[in-house]
Design a protein around this motif. Sequence first.
Motif, short mmCIF file in Angstrom:
data_model
loop_
_atom_site.label_atom_id
_atom_site.label_comp_id
_atom_site.label_asym_id
_atom_site.label_seq_id
_atom_site.Cartn_x
_atom_site.Cartn_y
_atom_site.Cartn_z
N PHE A 65 0.67 -6.34 -1.44
CA PHE A 65 0.73 -5.01 -0.85
C PHE A 65 -0.62 -4.62 -0.24
CE2 PHE A 65 4.37 -4.43 -3.83
CZ PHE A 65 5.32 -4.10 -2.88
N ASN A 66 -1.71 -4.91 -0.94
CA ASN A 66 -3.04 -4.59 -0.42
C ASN A 66 -3.32 -5.35 0.88
OD1 ASN A 66 -3.59 -2.83 -2.51
ND2 ASN A 66 -4.75 -4.33 -3.69
N THR A 67 -2.93 -6.61 0.93
CA THR A 67 -3.14 -7.42 2.13
C THR A 67 -2.39 -6.82 3.32
OG1 THR A 67 -3.49 -9.42 0.82
CG2 THR A 67 -2.86 -9.73 3.13
N LEU A 68 -1.14 -6.43 3.09
CA LEU A 68 -0.35 -5.82 4.17
C LEU A 68 -0.95 -4.48 4.60
CD1 LEU A 68 3.23 -6.63 2.86
CD2 LEU A 68 2.16 -7.55 4.95
N ARG A 69 -1.40 -3.68 3.64
CA ARG A 69 -1.99 -2.38 3.96
C ARG A 69 -3.29 -2.54 4.73
NH1 ARG A 69 -5.82 -0.19 1.37
NH2 ARG A 69 -5.36 -1.18 -0.61
N GLU A 70 -4.16 -3.44 4.26
CA GLU A 70 -5.45 -3.64 4.90
C GLU A 70 -5.31 -4.20 6.31
OE1 GLU A 70 -7.39 -6.02 1.96
OE2 GLU A 70 -7.67 -4.31 0.60
N ALA A 71 -4.22 -4.91 6.59
CA ALA A 71 -3.96 -5.42 7.93
C ALA A 71 -3.35 -4.34 8.83
CB ALA A 71 -3.03 -6.63 7.86
N GLY A 72 -2.87 -3.25 8.22
CA GLY A 72 -2.26 -2.17 8.99
C GLY A 72 -0.76 -2.25 9.10
N VAL A 73 -0.14 -3.20 8.40
CA VAL A 73 1.30 -3.41 8.51
C VAL A 73 2.08 -2.34 7.75
CG1 VAL A 73 3.19 -5.04 8.07
CG2 VAL A 73 0.96 -5.88 8.85
N ILE A 74 1.56 -1.90 6.60
CA ILE A 74 2.25 -0.88 5.82
C ILE A 74 1.32 0.30 5.55
CG2 ILE A 74 3.83 -2.53 4.72
CD1 ILE A 74 2.16 -2.22 2.12
N ARG A 75 1.92 1.43 5.25
CA ARG A 75 1.19 2.61 4.80
C ARG A 75 1.61 2.85 3.34
NH1 ARG A 75 -1.86 6.09 6.84
NH2 ARG A 75 -1.36 5.58 8.99
N GLN A 76 0.64 3.11 2.49
CA GLN A 76 0.93 3.40 1.09
C GLN A 76 0.43 4.79 0.76
OE1 GLN A 76 -1.00 -0.15 -0.74
NE2 GLN A 76 1.05 -0.55 -1.52
N TYR A 77 1.18 5.47 -0.09
CA TYR A 77 0.80 6.81 -0.52
C TYR A 77 1.41 7.06 -1.90
CZ TYR A 77 5.53 8.05 0.97
OH TYR A 77 6.89 8.10 1.11
N TYR A 78 0.86 8.02 -2.59
CA TYR A 78 1.33 8.34 -3.94
C TYR A 78 2.27 9.54 -3.93
CZ TYR A 78 -1.92 5.12 -6.15
OH TYR A 78 -2.58 4.00 -6.55
N VAL A 79 3.29 9.43 -4.74
CA VAL A 79 4.14 10.56 -5.11
C VAL A 79 4.03 10.62 -6.62
CG1 VAL A 79 6.48 11.49 -5.16
CG2 VAL A 79 5.70 10.22 -3.15
N GLY A 80 3.21 11.54 -7.10
CA GLY A 80 2.88 11.55 -8.53
C GLY A 80 2.11 10.28 -8.86
N THR A 81 2.65 9.49 -9.77
CA THR A 81 1.99 8.23 -10.14
C THR A 81 2.64 7.02 -9.47
OG1 THR A 81 3.39 8.02 -12.10
CG2 THR A 81 1.26 9.12 -12.38
N THR A 82 3.63 7.26 -8.63
CA THR A 82 4.36 6.18 -7.97
C THR A 82 3.75 5.90 -6.60
OG1 THR A 82 6.39 6.82 -9.10
CG2 THR A 82 6.63 5.44 -7.14
N LYS A 83 3.42 4.64 -6.36
CA LYS A 83 2.90 4.26 -5.05
C LYS A 83 4.07 3.88 -4.16
CE LYS A 83 -1.15 2.16 -4.46
NZ LYS A 83 -2.14 1.05 -4.42
N MET A 84 4.16 4.57 -3.03
CA MET A 84 5.24 4.36 -2.06
C MET A 84 4.73 3.53 -0.89
SD MET A 84 7.68 5.94 -3.56
CE MET A 84 8.92 5.95 -2.28
N ASN A 85 5.67 2.85 -0.22
CA ASN A 85 5.34 1.97 0.90
C ASN A 85 6.21 2.29 2.09
OD1 ASN A 85 3.57 -0.23 -0.50
ND2 ASN A 85 5.29 0.15 -1.87
N ALA A 86 5.60 2.30 3.26
CA ALA A 86 6.33 2.51 4.51
C ALA A 86 5.80 1.53 5.55
CB ALA A 86 6.13 3.94 5.00
N LEU A 87 6.68 1.01 6.35
CA LEU A 87 6.29 0.12 7.44
C LEU A 87 5.65 0.96 8.54
CD1 LEU A 87 6.53 -2.88 8.11
CD2 LEU A 87 8.69 -2.37 9.23
N ARG A 88 4.54 0.53 9.06
CA ARG A 88 3.86 1.25 10.14
C ARG A 88 4.39 0.74 11.48
NH1 ARG A 88 -2.50 1.76 8.98
NH2 ARG A 88 -2.29 3.11 10.80
#
Length: 127
Positions: A65-88
């Motif tokens: 997940f970190n590799t995809l985020r750092e490349a810009g492929v996904i966006r991650q954000y928190y909802v409470g303690t849950t980390k969510m993922n979205a395709l950019r």
Amino acid sequence: MARPRSAPRTVAHPEPEEFSLQRVLEALTDPVRRAVVARLARAEADVSCGSFDVPVSASTATHHFNTLREAGVIRQYYVGTTKMNALRLDDMEARFPGLLRALVDAEEAEAEAGVRAAGRVAGLSRG
């Protein structure tokens, strides 16, 4: 320094103009990461990290997940303690038109061909 309890948890993301084609392609070489991207492309809503059925440990999944985020492929954000993922998808489309759509289409075609091939092999073994 620790984050104050009242501060929201945030995750850093590159801006679209910072996306590197080399980094994106390297992020997409791994089959686990391609499966994550394909799942996000099919999803009707953002998906939590824990909802992915990946054949790796939790720490290895975090790395992917970190590799995809750092490349810009996904966006991650928190909802409470849950980390969510979205395709950019919009950001990727603006920077590298057609790249993610081609990847997702190819990934789905390969998966479908693999299912058909497995069915043929299973049919032969029953003979």
